[in-house]
Structure formats: structure tokens, C-alpha cells
Design an enzyme around this catalytic site. Structure first.
Site, PDB file in Angstrom:
ATOM      1  N   HIS A  39       3.433  -4.438   0.494  1.00  0.00           N
ATOM      2  CA  HIS A  39       4.775  -4.420   0.970  1.00  0.00           C
ATOM      3  C   HIS A  39       4.860  -3.652   2.323  1.00  0.00           C
ATOM      4  O   HIS A  39       3.933  -2.755   2.667  1.00  0.00           O
ATOM      5  CB  HIS A  39       5.894  -3.670   0.091  1.00  0.00           C
ATOM      6  N   HIS A  41       6.795  -1.283   4.778  1.00  0.00           N
ATOM      7  CA  HIS A  41       8.241  -0.404   4.928  1.00  0.00           C
ATOM      8  C   HIS A  41       8.517  -0.369   6.142  1.00  0.00           C
ATOM      9  O   HIS A  41       7.967  -0.456   7.474  1.00  0.00           O
ATOM     10  CB  HIS A  41       7.683   1.113   4.955  1.00  0.00           C
TER      11      HIS A  41
HETATM   12  P1  5GP Z   1       4.474   2.842  -1.843  1.00  0.00           P
HETATM   13  O1  5GP Z   1       4.287   4.114  -2.059  1.00  0.00           O
HETATM   14  O2  5GP Z   1       4.021   2.052  -2.755  1.00  0.00           O
HETATM   15  O3  5GP Z   1       4.140   2.383  -0.353  1.00  0.00           O
HETATM   16  O4  5GP Z   1       5.860   2.553  -1.638  1.00  0.00           O
HETATM   17  C1  5GP Z   1       6.762   2.089  -2.784  1.00  0.00           C
HETATM   18  C2  5GP Z   1       8.091   2.109  -2.610  1.00  0.00           C
HETATM   19  O5  5GP Z   1       8.776   1.408  -3.541  1.00  0.00           O
HETATM   20  C3  5GP Z   1       8.668   3.619  -2.502  1.00  0.00           C
HETATM   21  O6  5GP Z   1       9.107   3.904  -1.220  1.00  0.00           O
HETATM   22  C4  5GP Z   1       9.667   3.260  -3.649  1.00  0.00           C
HETATM   23  O7  5GP Z   1      10.946   4.245  -3.240  1.00  0.00           O
HETATM   24  C5  5GP Z   1      10.144   1.974  -3.801  1.00  0.00           C
HETATM   25  N1  5GP Z   1      10.630   1.604  -5.170  1.00  0.00           N
HETATM   26  C6  5GP Z   1       9.807   1.754  -6.199  1.00  0.00           C
HETATM   27  N2  5GP Z   1      10.415   1.355  -7.377  1.00  0.00           N
HETATM   28  C7  5GP Z   1      11.563   0.673  -6.555  1.00  0.00           C
HETATM   29  C8  5GP Z   1      12.587   0.155  -7.467  1.00  0.00           C
HETATM   30  O8  5GP Z   1      12.809  -0.126  -8.948  1.00  0.00           O
HETATM   31  N3  5GP Z   1      13.440  -0.560  -6.426  1.00  0.00           N
HETATM   32  C9  5GP Z   1      13.454  -0.285  -5.366  1.00  0.00           C
HETATM   33  N4  5GP Z   1      14.521  -1.037  -4.492  1.00  0.00           N
HETATM   34  N5  5GP Z   1      12.326   0.233  -4.526  1.00  0.00           N
HETATM   35  C10 5GP Z   1      11.610   0.753  -5.433  1.00  0.00           C
END
Ligand code: 5GP
Length: 133
Positions: A98, A100
Site C-alpha cells: 500500500h 500512504h
Molecule cells: P503499514 O504500517 O503496514 O505501512 O500501514 C498499515 C496502515 O493500515 C496503518 O496506517 C493502519 O492504520 C492501517 N490500517 C490497519 N488496519 C486497518 C483497517 O482495518 N482499516 C483501515 N482503514 N486502515 C487500517
């Protein structure tokens, strides 16, 4: 690999959807750095940037740019961070790739980069030699 994002794409878990086409899906992050913080994901489950075919990655970054533009226009963001965590040690928590897209504001209190200095000019050149192509 099935992750929480797979369930979000399928509609099994609710989300605040921003955009969807046949390959890409974008929705608000549940714990935003600032309101409007959006995640852009491929519908196909690729774990990280290294797994995503380039043509899908290109679409993701173009959608990320469109979302960033909207964040500036309608949320009055002063700046935008676009970033991607790849791997647990880089802060990745959900193993469905993903991007951001984070609206930023003057004096919003976040400092993302803690820069250090190279140990020596030789170290810098050694790294440059290893990386350049
Ligand atoms: P990472 O740390 O993997 O780059 O970011 C994962 C992101 O996914 C985090 O910013 C977290 O807040 C978001 N996230 C995790 N679970 C969910 C969810 O169930 N729904 C949404 N909308 N965001 C999520």
C-alpha cells in the site's frame, strides 16, 4: 496472502472508500497521521513493492498523485507525504502492499526523517558504487 485489506476490498470489513477501479482501491487509513490520510492498494494481493508488476505500480502512483492533489485542493494541505513501508523492519504492518498519501500542515508536529551523516567520504563513495546503475 489474505490480509485485512483483502477483506476491505471484498466489502467484508467496512472502510471509507475514496476510489476504485478494476485494479486499484483507495480508502481512508483508520488511524490517520492527519485527517484524509489515504491508502492506495492493488486489488490483487501483492506483499510489497517488489512483488507488484510495474504496470500496476504505475497506476497506483498516478492514483496517489490524484489523491494528493485533492488533499491540497479540498483539505487545504500545505504539503503531502507519499510513502510506502516495505518489510517488517521498515514499519510494514499489513502485508498487502500500500501507498500512504498523507496530507501535511505547517507545524503539524511530525518529523519523519532523522537524518544522520556518513561515517566518511569513503563510506559514501562505497555506497554510491554499490547502488549506482
Ligand atoms: P503499514 O504500517 O503496514 O505501512 O500501514 C498499515 C496502515 O493500515 C496503518 O496506517 C493502519 O492504520 C492501517 N490500517 C490497519 N488496519 C486497518 C483497517 O482495518 N482499516 C483501515 N482503514 N486502515 C487500517
Amino acid at each position: 496472502m489474505e490480509t485485512i485489506f483483502t477483506k476491505i476490498i471484498k466489502g467484508e470489513i467496512p472502510c471509507a472508500k475514496i476510489y476504485e477501479d478494476n485494479q486499484i482501491f483507495a480508502f481512508l487509513d483508520i488511524n490517520p497521521i492527519n485527517p484524509g490520510h489515504t491508502l492506495v492498494i492493488p486489488k490483487e494481493s501483492y506483499e510489497n513493492i517488489f512483488e507488484i508488476p510495474n504496470e500496476v505500480l504505475e497506476k497506483m502512483i498516478v492514483i496517489a498523485k490524484q489523491i494528493a492533489t485533492k488533499q491540497k485542493e479540498v483539505l487545504n494541505a500545505d504539503g503531502i507525504n507519499i510513502g510506502m513501508n516495505n518489510g517488517k523492519d521498515a514499519g510494514q504492518e499489513v502485508f498487502h502492499a500500500h501507498i500512504h498519501v498523507i496530507p501535511r500542515y505547517k507545524d503539524d508536529g511530525y518529523k519523519l526523517w532523522h537524518g544522520k551523516v556518513y561515517e566518511s567520504e569513503e563510506q559514501k563513495i562505497e555506497i554510491q558504487e554499490k547502488l549506482k546503475f
